[in-house]
Structures are given as structure tokens and as C-alpha cells.
Write a protein that holds these residues in place. Structure first.
Motif, PDB file in Angstrom:
ATOM      1  N   ASN A 309     -44.352  49.968  24.620  1.00 22.72           N
ATOM      2  CA  ASN A 309     -45.542  50.252  24.046  1.00 22.72           C
ATOM      3  C   ASN A 309     -46.532  48.679  23.770  1.00 22.72           C
ATOM      4  O   ASN A 309     -45.875  47.897  23.597  1.00 22.72           O
ATOM      5  CB  ASN A 309     -45.880  50.849  22.659  1.00 22.72           C
ATOM      6  CG  ASN A 309     -44.988  52.251  23.044  1.00 22.72           C
ATOM      7  OD1 ASN A 309     -44.888  52.713  24.151  1.00 22.72           O
ATOM      8  ND2 ASN A 309     -44.718  52.752  21.814  1.00 22.72           N
ATOM      9  N   ARG A 365     -52.216  54.060  10.698  1.00 23.88           N
ATOM     10  CA  ARG A 365     -52.324  55.424  11.609  1.00 23.88           C
ATOM     11  C   ARG A 365     -52.325  55.431  12.695  1.00 23.88           C
ATOM     12  O   ARG A 365     -51.859  56.100  13.509  1.00 23.88           O
ATOM     13  CB  ARG A 365     -53.355  56.000  10.892  1.00 23.88           C
ATOM     14  CG  ARG A 365     -53.227  56.469   9.211  1.00 23.88           C
ATOM     15  CD  ARG A 365     -54.576  57.053   8.480  1.00 23.88           C
ATOM     16  NE  ARG A 365     -54.212  57.478   7.076  1.00 23.88           N
ATOM     17  CZ  ARG A 365     -55.103  57.839   6.482  1.00 23.88           C
ATOM     18  NH1 ARG A 365     -56.591  58.309   6.843  1.00 23.88           N
ATOM     19  NH2 ARG A 365     -55.096  58.092   4.980  1.00 23.88           N
ATOM     20  N   ALA A 368     -49.185  54.488  14.602  1.00 23.96           N
ATOM     21  CA  ALA A 368     -48.324  55.679  15.013  1.00 23.96           C
ATOM     22  C   ALA A 368     -48.837  56.396  16.155  1.00 23.96           C
ATOM     23  O   ALA A 368     -48.121  56.776  16.912  1.00 23.96           O
ATOM     24  CB  ALA A 368     -48.196  56.125  13.701  1.00 23.96           C
ATOM     25  N   PHE A 369     -50.055  56.568  15.941  1.00 20.62           N
ATOM     26  CA  PHE A 369     -50.779  57.546  17.044  1.00 20.62           C
ATOM     27  C   PHE A 369     -50.626  56.986  18.372  1.00 20.62           C
ATOM     28  O   PHE A 369     -50.118  57.615  19.435  1.00 20.62           O
ATOM     29  CB  PHE A 369     -52.002  57.848  16.981  1.00 20.62           C
ATOM     30  CG  PHE A 369     -53.008  58.600  17.884  1.00 20.62           C
ATOM     31  CD1 PHE A 369     -52.455  59.995  18.019  1.00 20.62           C
ATOM     32  CD2 PHE A 369     -53.728  58.021  18.813  1.00 20.62           C
ATOM     33  CE1 PHE A 369     -53.145  60.874  19.151  1.00 20.62           C
ATOM     34  CE2 PHE A 369     -54.241  58.629  19.715  1.00 20.62           C
ATOM     35  CZ  PHE A 369     -54.171  60.097  19.728  1.00 20.62           C
ATOM     36  N   SER A 370     -50.709  55.533  18.485  1.00 20.96           N
ATOM     37  CA  SER A 370     -50.750  55.095  19.802  1.00 20.96           C
ATOM     38  C   SER A 370     -49.251  54.914  20.228  1.00 20.96           C
ATOM     39  O   SER A 370     -49.187  55.301  21.734  1.00 20.96           O
ATOM     40  CB  SER A 370     -51.164  53.522  19.629  1.00 20.96           C
ATOM     41  OG  SER A 370     -50.915  52.695  20.924  1.00 20.96           O
ATOM     42  N   LYS A 371     -48.318  54.973  19.580  1.00 23.09           N
ATOM     43  CA  LYS A 371     -46.911  55.114  19.793  1.00 23.09           C
ATOM     44  C   LYS A 371     -46.490  56.313  20.531  1.00 23.09           C
ATOM     45  O   LYS A 371     -45.958  56.470  21.389  1.00 23.09           O
ATOM     46  CB  LYS A 371     -46.049  54.607  18.687  1.00 23.09           C
ATOM     47  CG  LYS A 371     -44.611  55.006  18.927  1.00 23.09           C
ATOM     48  CD  LYS A 371     -43.557  54.525  17.740  1.00 23.09           C
ATOM     49  CE  LYS A 371     -41.892  54.612  18.087  1.00 23.09           C
ATOM     50  NZ  LYS A 371     -41.363  54.278  17.124  1.00 23.09           N
ATOM     51  N   THR A 372     -47.069  57.419  19.778  1.00 21.16           N
ATOM     52  CA  THR A 372     -46.651  58.792  20.169  1.00 21.16           C
ATOM     53  C   THR A 372     -47.462  59.165  21.397  1.00 21.16           C
ATOM     54  O   THR A 372     -46.943  59.761  22.427  1.00 21.16           O
ATOM     55  CB  THR A 372     -47.469  59.781  19.068  1.00 21.16           C
ATOM     56  OG1 THR A 372     -46.598  59.498  17.766  1.00 21.16           O
ATOM     57  CG2 THR A 372     -47.106  61.208  19.280  1.00 21.16           C
ATOM     58  N   LEU A 373     -48.673  58.515  21.508  1.00 19.32           N
ATOM     59  CA  LEU A 373     -49.324  58.761  22.968  1.00 19.32           C
ATOM     60  C   LEU A 373     -48.636  58.128  23.925  1.00 19.32           C
ATOM     61  O   LEU A 373     -48.554  58.923  25.071  1.00 19.32           O
ATOM     62  CB  LEU A 373     -50.823  58.227  22.712  1.00 19.32           C
ATOM     63  CG  LEU A 373     -51.786  58.290  23.690  1.00 19.32           C
ATOM     64  CD1 LEU A 373     -52.199  59.766  24.023  1.00 19.32           C
ATOM     65  CD2 LEU A 373     -53.003  57.399  23.677  1.00 19.32           C
ATOM     66  N   GLU A 375     -45.287  57.513  24.558  1.00 19.31           N
ATOM     67  CA  GLU A 375     -44.378  58.100  24.502  1.00 19.31           C
ATOM     68  C   GLU A 375     -44.564  59.390  25.534  1.00 19.31           C
ATOM     69  O   GLU A 375     -43.936  59.994  26.387  1.00 19.31           O
ATOM     70  CB  GLU A 375     -43.517  58.435  23.298  1.00 19.31           C
ATOM     71  CG  GLU A 375     -42.821  57.276  22.735  1.00 19.31           C
ATOM     72  CD  GLU A 375     -42.365  57.459  21.320  1.00 19.31           C
ATOM     73  OE1 GLU A 375     -42.499  58.684  20.763  1.00 19.31           O
ATOM     74  OE2 GLU A 375     -41.695  56.541  20.814  1.00 19.31           O
ATOM     75  N   ASP A 376     -45.636  59.905  24.850  1.00 15.89           N
ATOM     76  CA  ASP A 376     -45.828  61.428  25.549  1.00 15.89           C
ATOM     77  C   ASP A 376     -46.499  61.388  27.107  1.00 15.89           C
ATOM     78  O   ASP A 376     -45.970  61.935  27.993  1.00 15.89           O
ATOM     79  CB  ASP A 376     -46.993  61.974  24.868  1.00 15.89           C
ATOM     80  CG  ASP A 376     -47.513  63.479  25.400  1.00 15.89           C
ATOM     81  OD1 ASP A 376     -46.788  64.384  25.116  1.00 15.89           O
ATOM     82  OD2 ASP A 376     -48.616  63.526  26.040  1.00 15.89           O
TER      83      ASP A 376
END
Length: 614
Positions: A309, A365, A368-373, A375-376
Motif C-alpha cells: 500500500n 481513521r 485504516a480506510f485506505s488500507k482496506t480500500l 486490499e479490496d
């Protein structure tokens, strides 16, 4: 779901109606006889008969269904009639100077005959339904026929005994009231115009028969449900939004090839809204689609996604959002449906939230959202690359749960078909089933069950009515030993039925699956009235045929009113089918009462004047 809601509503309505009927019958009994003790004793005998009937139902059938659940209300309305005739005749004999024992003996020997004949004919009317093919109607016939006989036994065995005890303890006095002679004189004058009564009655009956041509049968079961119940609301939503019904037709195929052939034919039917089966999960034209996907596969395979990332920068994100906001503002248009303006507003809100949050919290916050984005995104690209090299989908590759739903253990295939038309209406149901049966005459499913059940129910009521009429005619002919007398006894039934049809038109009431129960009930009620009146005439044939002014006539009126209360109590029901039963039966009982105290006595007067034997 609809059936469950319907049974719950009907059970609740039947219980409430029974309570109202019992209270209403008792109150009317007390008011008409102007005393409390004997009417209460009659109600006690009735309750005893109802208790016996409950036990009989448990032993004979063991349960209640959607139709037989109202049997207690029926027995309350009809069972109290035996007590009314007993008490009416007993009071008349007591006022004529008989002591308690002699008056009761006269009552049971004379009025008792009418009561017995009435119990038997009513039981025949219900019992005939037991020979129909529809199990629900047959169970109602068994329960009601046995129940009416038990109520008769309870009334004959206990009510006279209760009256004897009450008379022995309290020793009431009976005085012949003046209005009795006045009533007899008025009745004599009225029936002196018997020709006018007969022709007037015939005119009304002809008008009713002509008007009955406009009656129709409402096959739509949704119209019988309680207004606003959840199951009906959702059914209507499905019809309005999904353009299909929730009920279906089911096809059973012995092989995959047969199931495939049916599936292909069903898709061409105009009445079909949706087809469910294994073939719905298998894409069509797979080879063509795979060739098309293969053309794009090299380009998709060339997609590269960073393994790690990128580091998150709050400042860079804020600067980027400001640039987006600036560019969107240049392209905004006027008007309430401007999508660019809406997007610009969302960006502005995000910027406001960003500015109102401290930098550390926002960075935590959004990181964390960037990491999830990321990975998705990597997962979706991987799925896309895998989909770029598909293999043919076969039925054997489908999930086990899906296969278990549509393939039986012995290898038969299930296909479910949902109509695109409103099959709650009879014409559209017949259209749908006609198309389905062209594919497979043995098609089944709850839509087919609903259609066949309604057909059997209608046929059962009609056949039950015919059986009952035939059996009652034979019994009356054997009992009365005279064809003319037998036909006279049937006058209230036949004329009352025709008048009922006319009143249904007048009050805009149609037949439905519930209120067809009037066929055997009208037979029983009308015949009972005729039996009592004719039996009373035979006791004193030299008095000119006027028996309506006697206690028998008054009892016929009172029994009709109590029966109307009994059946009318069903009109408090939320279930529209139960409501219609109470409404139509009230009209029917009222019609039989009117013909019993007008046309029948006028015909008996005609017979008497001409010396014809009754």
C-alpha cells in the motif's frame, strides 16, 4: 403465510362471535318471554349440549379446520331453537289450564314431534356434506350433524327437568293475557286474504329470481381475508412490484433432458413471470460468451497492482479534494437534479468534516480506510483476472444445497413457475393453468392446489345441498305420509332460498368460498320452520289453518331471530369470509322466516278452504 394468518384470524373471530351469540340469544330469550329463570335454564341446557358436541368433535374428527371452526356459532343459533319451541308450547298449555306435568306431557308429545323432525332434517342437511370429496366440508358435516343431535338431546333431556324443578319450587302462576285473543283475530283477518298473500309472494319471488341473474361468484381468496393483514399486504406488493404472484406451479421431470425441454417451453409462455430451476443457474450460450471474454483476457492479464500500500498523506488528500471541488464547481448546472452539483456538495461536506476533526484522529481513521480500500481493489482485480479464463458451468458443478432443492434422491427434477398475471382472479388462473397443462397435464404446485381445492369445495357444497334435499324429501315423505304435505313443508326452504338470492343482489353481496355453506343450512332451517307449522296444523285441522297466532308461530319467529343473532354475530369478524357467512346466513334465515309466516300459512289456508288434506 396467508393460510396461517387466515386460520389465526378465523379462530379469533369464531371465539368472539360465539361469546356474542350466546349472550345475544340469552338476552333476546329473556326479553321476549319477560322472565329470566326459564330462558337461563334453556341456555344452560344449550351449553351442556355444546360441551357434549366438543367431546364428540374430539372423538369423531379430532381437530377443527378453517370451515368447521365456526361450528359452535352454528350450534348456538340452531340449538336454542329446541328450547324455544318447548318453552313456548309449555307456557301455552299452562295458560290453557293444564298443570305442570300435563302441560309438559302435551308439549313433549306434540311439539316434541316437530323438534325431533327438525333435529333429524337439520342433521341430514349437514350430514349430507360428509359424502362430498372435499375433506374440509366433510368434516364440517360430520361435526355439525352430530352436534345438532346432541344439542337436541341435551335440550329434551335436561330443559324439561329443569322446568319441572323450577315449577315445583317456585310455583309460578299463568294467566291468559288479553292480547292473545287480539293477536288471533288479527291473524285471522290477515290470512283471510290468502290469495293476495300468495300472488304477492309469487311476484316477489319472481322478481328475486330475475334479479339473481346478476349474482356472481368471487373466487379471489384475498378478498376473504381480514383487511390489512401482513401476508395480504406483501402479496399485493409482490403483484405490483415483481409483476408475479407468490404462488407457483411445479413441474416434475424424470430426466435432465425432459426438464430442459420444459424449461425452454415455459420461457416462451406469456403467462409466465419467472421460472426457477437448475437451468436458471447455468448461463446460456456459454461457448459464445467464453470466446468473447477470451478476446479481452490478454488486456486484463496485463493489469498490474502494487503489492504494498502507498503511504497515506492527509495533506495530499486534502489538496486533492480541494482540486476536485474546484473543478466540479465549474461544471455545475442549474436545477434540482444536477448530479455534478450533488457530487460537489458531498465533496464539500467531506472537507468540512476533515477540517473539524483533529489531524491525528483523521489520519488514523483514513489510513485504516485506505488500507482496506487497497486490499479490496487487489482482490477485485484478482477476481477479474480469474473470470477472464472461465470454464463451462455444468449442473454437476452447482452447490449441493441448490442441487438438493431441485433434484430428488431418485433423480427427478423440479421446476417452479411463477405467473406474470394475477392468478387470484379466476379467469387469469384458468389461463395460466391451461398453458401449464399444455406442457404437462400432471403439473402440481400450490397454485394448482388452490384451483382444485376451490373447485372441489364448490362442487362439494352443491352436491351436499342436492344430497341433503333428496334425503330430507324422502324423510319427510316417509314421516308425513303425504306428498302435498311434504311439498308444503319445503315451501319455506325453496321460497326462502329464492328470496335470499334477491336480497343478496339488493345488498350487493356475492357468493364466495366461505358463504356457500348457506346451502345446507338454509335447507335445515327452512324445513324446521315448515315442520313445526304443519305439525301444529295437523293437531287441530278444523280451526282454519291459522297456527301462526299460536305459540308455534311465535316460536318460529323467535327461533328465527335467535338464529339471526347467532349467525349475525359472525359479522363482527375481521375475516371477510367469516363476515360474509354471517351476512348471507342472516339474510337466509330472515327470508325463511318471512316465507314461513306468510306464504306457507296462506297456502295452508287455501288447502283448508278447498278441503285438501294436509
Amino acid at each position: 403465510m396467508i393460510a396461517s394468518d387466515e386460520m389465526h384470524t378465523t379462530m379469533t373471530d369464531a371465539q368472539e362471535a360465539s361469546e356474542i351469540a350466546l349472550a345475544g340469544v340469552a338476552i333476546l330469550f329473556i326479553i321476549c318471554y319477560r322472565e329470566v329463570r326459564k330462558p337461563i335454564l334453556a341456555v344452560f341446557s344449550l351449553v351442556l349440549g355444546l360441551a357434549w358436541s366438543m367431546g364428540y368433535t374430539t372423538l369423531s374428527v379430532g381437530h377443527l379446520n378453517i370451515m368447521s371452526v365456526v361450528f359452535t356459532t352454528i350450534l348456538i343459533g340452531l340449538g336454542i331453537d329446541f328450547g324455544i319451541h318447548i318453552l313456548g308450547r309449555y307456557r301455552e298449555e299452562r295458560r290453557n289450564g293444564f298443570d305442570s306435568f300435563s302441560a309438559m306431557r302435551e308439549t313433549l308429545q306434540k311439539t316434541g314431534r316437530g323438534n325431533l323432525a327438525g333435529a333429524i332434517t337439520t342433521a341430514i342437511a349437514f350430514g349430507a356434506m360428509a359424502f362430498t370429496d372435499f375433506i374440509g366440508i366433510a368434516e364440517l358435516g360430520v361435526i355439525a350433524a352430530g352436534g345438532i343431535l346432541l344439542c337436541f338431546l341435551a335440550m329434551v333431556l335436561t330443559f324439561p327437568a329443569c322446568i319441572s324443578l323450577e315449577e315445583r319450587w317456585l310455583k309460578p302462576k299463568y294467566v291468559k293475557r288479553r292480547y292473545v285473543d287480539l293477536r288471533e283475530n288479527l291473524m285471522e283477518r290477515f290470512y283471510a286474504h290468502y290469495y293476495l298473500i300468495i300472488f304477492g309472494s309469487l311476484a316477489v319471488l319472481l322478481a328475486s329470481a330475475w334479479a339473481s341473474q346478476s349474482l356472481r361468484f368471487d373466487y379471489n381468496l384475498l378478498n376473504m381475508q381480514a383487511e390489512g393483514i401482513e401476508a395480504v399486504r406483501y402479496e399485493m406488493k409482490i403483484l405490483d412490484n415483481a409483476q408475479r404472484a407468490s404462488w407457483n406451479a411445479a413441474f416434475i421431470s424424470k430426466s435432465r433432458e425432459e426438464a430442459r425441454a420444459k424449461y425452454e417451453r415455459l420461457k416462451t409462455m406469456t403467462s409466465v413471470g419467472k421460472v426457477e430451476g437448475l437451468f436458471e443457474a447455468v448461463p446460456e450460450s456459454q461457448q459464445e460468451k467464453m470466446e468473447l471474454i477470451a478476446d479481452y483476457a490478454p488486456e486484463i492479464d496485463g493489469y498490474r497492482v502494487a503489492v504494498s500500500n502507498e503511504s497515506f498523506s492527509l495533506g495530499a488528500l486534502s489538496a486533492t479534494m480541494k482540486k476536485i471541488r474546484f473543478k466540479l464547481r465549474k461544471k455545475e448546472k442549474s436545477g434540482p437534479t444536477d448530479e455534478v452539483a450533488e457530487a460537489s456538495e458531498w465533496v464539500a461536506r467531506f472537507q468540512q468534516d476533515l477540517d473539524s476533526t483533529d489531524a491525528a484522529t483523521a489520519t488514523e481513521r483514513l489510513s485504516a480506510f485506505s488500507k482496506t480500500l487497497f486490499e479490496d481493489y487487489r482482490g477485485r482485480i484478482a477476481d477479474l483476472k480469474a473470470a477472464a479464463h472461465p470454464s463451462e458451468v455444468k449442473i454437476d458443478d452447482l452447490p449441493r444445497d441448490l442441487k438438493n432443492r431441485f433434484i430428488s434422491e431418485d433423480g427427478r427434477y423440479l421446476t417452479l413457475v411463477y405467473p406474470s398475471i394475477n392468478i387470484w382472479e379466476r379467469e387469469e388462473m384458468e389461463t395460466f393453468l391451461a398453458e401449464m397443462r399444455r406442457i404437462d397435464p400432471d403439473v402440481t404446485g400450490n397454485a394448482v392446489h388452490m384451483y382444485e381445492s376451490s373447485r372441489l369445495m364448490i362442487d362439494g357444497y352443491i352436491r351436499g345441498g342436492i344430497y341433503a334435499l333428496g334425503a330430507i324429501f324422502l324423510y319427510l315423505l316417509f314421516s308425513l305420509r303425504n306428498l302435498n304435505t311434504t311439498m308444503l313443508v319445503l315451501v319455506p326452504t325453496l321460497a326462502g332460498a329464492v328470496l335470499t338470492l334477491g336480497l343478496m343482489v339488493l345488498y350487493n353481496v356475492n357468493f364466495n368460498m366461505a358463504n356457500l355453506v348457506i346451502l345446507p343450512l338454509i335447507l335445515g332451517i327452512g324445513v324446521v320452520d315448515g315442520v313445526h307449522i304443519v305439525h301444529r296444523y295437523r293437531e287441530t285441522p278444523d280451526q282454519g289453518g291459522n297456527v301462526i297466532s299460536k305459540s308455534t308461530g311465535m316460536s318460529v319467529v323467535l327461533t328465527s331471530l335467535t338464529t339471526i343473532i347467532g349467525f349475525g354475530s359472525l359479522m363482527v369478524a375481521e375475516h371477510q369470509g367469516v363476515y360474509s357467512v354471517g351476512q348471507v346466513l342472516s339474510l337466509g334465515v330472515g327470508s325463511c322466516m318471512i316465507t314461513s309466516i306468510t306464504l306457507l300459512p296462506a297456502l295452508m289456508k287455501l288447502f283448508h278452504v278447498h278441503g285438501w288434506r294436509i
